[in-house]
Scaffold this active site. Structure first.
Site, PDB file in Angstrom:
ATOM      1  N   MET A 275      30.094 -23.081   0.697  1.00 38.54           N
ATOM      2  CA  MET A 275      30.260 -24.532   0.822  1.00 38.54           C
ATOM      3  C   MET A 275      30.752 -24.898   2.226  1.00 38.54           C
ATOM      4  SD  MET A 275      31.375 -25.999  -2.845  1.00 38.54           S
ATOM      5  CE  MET A 275      33.118 -25.630  -2.724  1.00 38.54           C
TER       6      MET A 275
ATOM      7  N   LEU B  97      33.887 -22.393   7.035  1.00 38.15           N
ATOM      8  CA  LEU B  97      33.793 -20.927   7.112  1.00 38.15           C
ATOM      9  C   LEU B  97      35.050 -20.284   7.693  1.00 38.15           C
ATOM     10  CD1 LEU B  97      30.098 -20.290   8.233  1.00 38.15           C
ATOM     11  CD2 LEU B  97      31.029 -20.563   5.921  1.00 38.15           C
ATOM     12  N   HIS B  98      35.417 -19.163   7.095  1.00 34.95           N
ATOM     13  CA  HIS B  98      36.547 -18.351   7.570  1.00 34.95           C
ATOM     14  C   HIS B  98      36.127 -16.892   7.466  1.00 34.95           C
ATOM     15  CE1 HIS B  98      37.181 -17.635   3.336  1.00 34.95           C
ATOM     16  NE2 HIS B  98      37.376 -18.932   3.114  1.00 34.95           N
TER      17      HIS B  98
ATOM     18  N   HIS C 136      34.246 -15.639   4.357  1.00 34.66           N
ATOM     19  CA  HIS C 136      32.806 -15.910   4.321  1.00 34.66           C
ATOM     20  C   HIS C 136      32.059 -14.966   5.279  1.00 34.66           C
ATOM     21  CE1 HIS C 136      34.382 -20.121   3.365  1.00 34.66           C
ATOM     22  NE2 HIS C 136      33.642 -19.836   2.309  1.00 34.66           N
TER      23      HIS C 136
ATOM     24  N   GLY D 212      31.962 -13.421  -3.075  1.00 35.56           N
ATOM     25  CA  GLY D 212      33.282 -12.852  -2.832  1.00 35.56           C
ATOM     26  C   GLY D 212      34.052 -12.703  -4.140  1.00 35.56           C
TER      27      GLY D 212
ATOM     28  N   LYS E 265      37.015 -13.028  -4.471  1.00 39.48           N
ATOM     29  CA  LYS E 265      38.052 -14.064  -4.494  1.00 39.48           C
ATOM     30  C   LYS E 265      37.797 -15.017  -5.665  1.00 39.48           C
ATOM     31  CE  LYS E 265      40.547 -17.613  -2.806  1.00 39.48           C
ATOM     32  NZ  LYS E 265      39.632 -18.707  -2.634  1.00 39.48           N
TER      33      LYS E 265
ATOM     34  N   SER F  27      40.942 -19.040   2.173  1.00 34.20           N
ATOM     35  CA  SER F  27      40.257 -20.075   1.409  1.00 34.20           C
ATOM     36  C   SER F  27      40.007 -21.265   2.324  1.00 34.20           C
ATOM     37  CB  SER F  27      41.135 -20.521   0.232  1.00 34.20           C
ATOM     38  OG  SER F  27      40.654 -21.740  -0.301  1.00 34.20           O
ATOM     39  N   SER F  28      38.877 -21.935   2.120  1.00 32.24           N
ATOM     40  CA  SER F  28      38.605 -23.154   2.890  1.00 32.24           C
ATOM     41  C   SER F  28      39.684 -24.192   2.611  1.00 32.24           C
ATOM     42  CB  SER F  28      37.245 -23.738   2.502  1.00 32.24           C
ATOM     43  OG  SER F  28      36.233 -22.774   2.656  1.00 32.24           O
ATOM     44  N   ARG F  29      40.325 -24.092   1.447  1.00 30.38           N
ATOM     45  CA  ARG F  29      41.326 -25.090   1.063  1.00 30.38           C
ATOM     46  C   ARG F  29      42.699 -24.827   1.701  1.00 30.38           C
ATOM     47  NH1 ARG F  29      38.122 -25.014  -4.039  1.00 30.38           N
ATOM     48  NH2 ARG F  29      37.323 -27.131  -4.261  1.00 30.38           N
TER      49      ARG F  29
HETATM   50  P1  AMP Z   1      33.078 -21.152  -1.029  1.00 29.84           P
HETATM   51  O1  AMP Z   1      32.578 -21.648   0.301  1.00 29.84           O
HETATM   52  O2  AMP Z   1      34.538 -21.307  -1.208  1.00 29.84           O
HETATM   53  O3  AMP Z   1      32.252 -21.661  -2.175  1.00 29.84           O
HETATM   54  O4  AMP Z   1      32.842 -19.594  -1.012  1.00 29.84           O
HETATM   55  C1  AMP Z   1      31.584 -19.052  -0.690  1.00 29.84           C
HETATM   56  C2  AMP Z   1      31.634 -17.576  -0.960  1.00 29.84           C
HETATM   57  O5  AMP Z   1      32.637 -16.985  -0.153  1.00 29.84           O
HETATM   58  C3  AMP Z   1      31.996 -17.250  -2.421  1.00 29.84           C
HETATM   59  O6  AMP Z   1      31.201 -16.157  -2.860  1.00 29.84           O
HETATM   60  C4  AMP Z   1      33.450 -16.895  -2.317  1.00 29.84           C
HETATM   61  O7  AMP Z   1      33.881 -16.021  -3.325  1.00 29.84           O
HETATM   62  C5  AMP Z   1      33.500 -16.217  -0.961  1.00 29.84           C
HETATM   63  N1  AMP Z   1      34.865 -16.204  -0.432  1.00 29.84           N
HETATM   64  C6  AMP Z   1      35.694 -17.260  -0.271  1.00 29.84           C
HETATM   65  N2  AMP Z   1      36.895 -16.852   0.190  1.00 29.84           N
HETATM   66  C7  AMP Z   1      36.822 -15.508   0.295  1.00 29.84           C
HETATM   67  C8  AMP Z   1      37.741 -14.485   0.691  1.00 29.84           C
HETATM   68  N3  AMP Z   1      38.999 -14.768   1.058  1.00 29.84           N
HETATM   69  N4  AMP Z   1      37.326 -13.201   0.676  1.00 29.84           N
HETATM   70  C9  AMP Z   1      36.056 -12.888   0.286  1.00 29.84           C
HETATM   71  N5  AMP Z   1      35.147 -13.801  -0.090  1.00 29.84           N
HETATM   72  C10 AMP Z   1      35.518 -15.091  -0.100  1.00 29.84           C
END
Ligand code: AMP
Length: 282
Positions: A30, A33-34, A37, A148, A150, A186-188
């Protein structure tokens, strides 16, 4: 890196790779990015010749009053990070492109698995996740898709969807990437004030404490959960749930064993964070 915004452009960009028999990997995100991701891009690259990263804040997976409107959106920044890390194709669609008929039509649901953990507190969330991931699977038609750990429950649900609906896509669950002090990326996390950031650390510390207790021989799920609660007790973090579950069924376990997952969601001020850890013998 090529950046595209439409489904047809994805098909077009991937056609020559498919014709040449190259393996395609998809990394759905979403944005915001960190390093978590970006580690998924590395994992995708190890398993495929072409890496596709999708960037879409999916309205379908946010409930009323959740953070859809303020979720971090910065295409330029995310594109630069994704490109530097080796993404070949970035797909950043609009909501209208993804849901041309609106968002009330056909959904993918998994009521049993979604009734646990986060799903119990975010009704409809996993319908939104599964639906958008099913669409992305059809649009990119990858050989492998990387997620992930996570988002542990999400991994379980997507693996199950891929199996039950015969997607024929290999699902990879990559390890959680943490800040140096242990907080899960986390993006949050950008929502947190300095004080909240310090308090948020209690989530991963609590999980670590439970893991230590498990290694020392504790097998009572309630006692392991209590170790996490003890850590949260001092601070301002409000636990939404802390549960030890079977990694496949997501049902609570009566006796802790290696492979079980201790998962939690907690509120730090107005920010909801999740984290989890798999129990291991050593
Ligand atoms: P999101 O953008 O939060 O929907 O996450 C996109 C993908 O990145 C999902 O598969 C998450 O599980 C993964 N992700 C988010 N944070 C982490 C993290 N700290 N370590 C590994 N994968 C992550």
């Amino acid at each position: 890196m090529i950046v595209v915004h439409t489904r047809s452009a994805v098909t077009e960009a991937l056609a020559p790779h498919r014709a040449a028999g190259r393996r395609i990997a998809l990394v759905p995100t979403m944005g915001g990015l960190h390093e978590g991701h970006l580690s998924l891009i590395d994992a995708a690259r190890e398993r495929a010749d072409v890496v596709v990263l999708s960037l879409f804040v999916n309205p379908l997976q946010f409930g009323p009053g959740e953070d859809f409107d303020r979720y971090p959106r910065d295409l330029e920044r995310d594109a630069a990070l994704a490109g530097e890390r080796g993404t070949d194709l970035l797909f950043a669609p609009s909501s209208a492109e993804m849901y041309p008929h609106g968002a009330t039509g056909v959904y993918v649901t998994a009521p049993d698995l979604a009734s646990h953990l986060c799903g119990a507190f975010r009704p409809g969330h996993f319908d939104g996740v599964l639906t958008v991931v099913a669409k992305l699977f059809h649009i990119a038609a990858p050989d492998v898709a990387v997620f992930g750990r996570k988002d542990f429950q999400q991994c379980v649900l997507i693996r199950r969807m891929a199996e039950d609906l015969d997607f024929g896509i290999e699902i990879v669950a990559a390890p959680i990437v943490r800040e140096s002090d242990g907080l899960a990326m986390s993006s949050r996390n950008v929502y947190l004030s300095a004080a909240e950031r310090a308090d948020a650390l209690r989530l991963s510390r609590g999980l670590r404490s439970a893991v230590d207790a498990f290694r020392a021989g504790q097998r009572d799920p309630a006692a392991l959960v209590a170790r996490v609660r003890d850590e949260l007790h001092e601070g301002t973090v409000r636990a939404e749930y802390i549960e030890l579950v079977d990694a496949r069924t997501l049902e609570p376990v009566e006796h802790a064993s290696p492979g079980d997952v201790l998962a939690l969601a907690g509120w730090v001020g107005k920010t909801r964070l999740i984290d989890n850890v798999e129990l291991k013998d050593r």
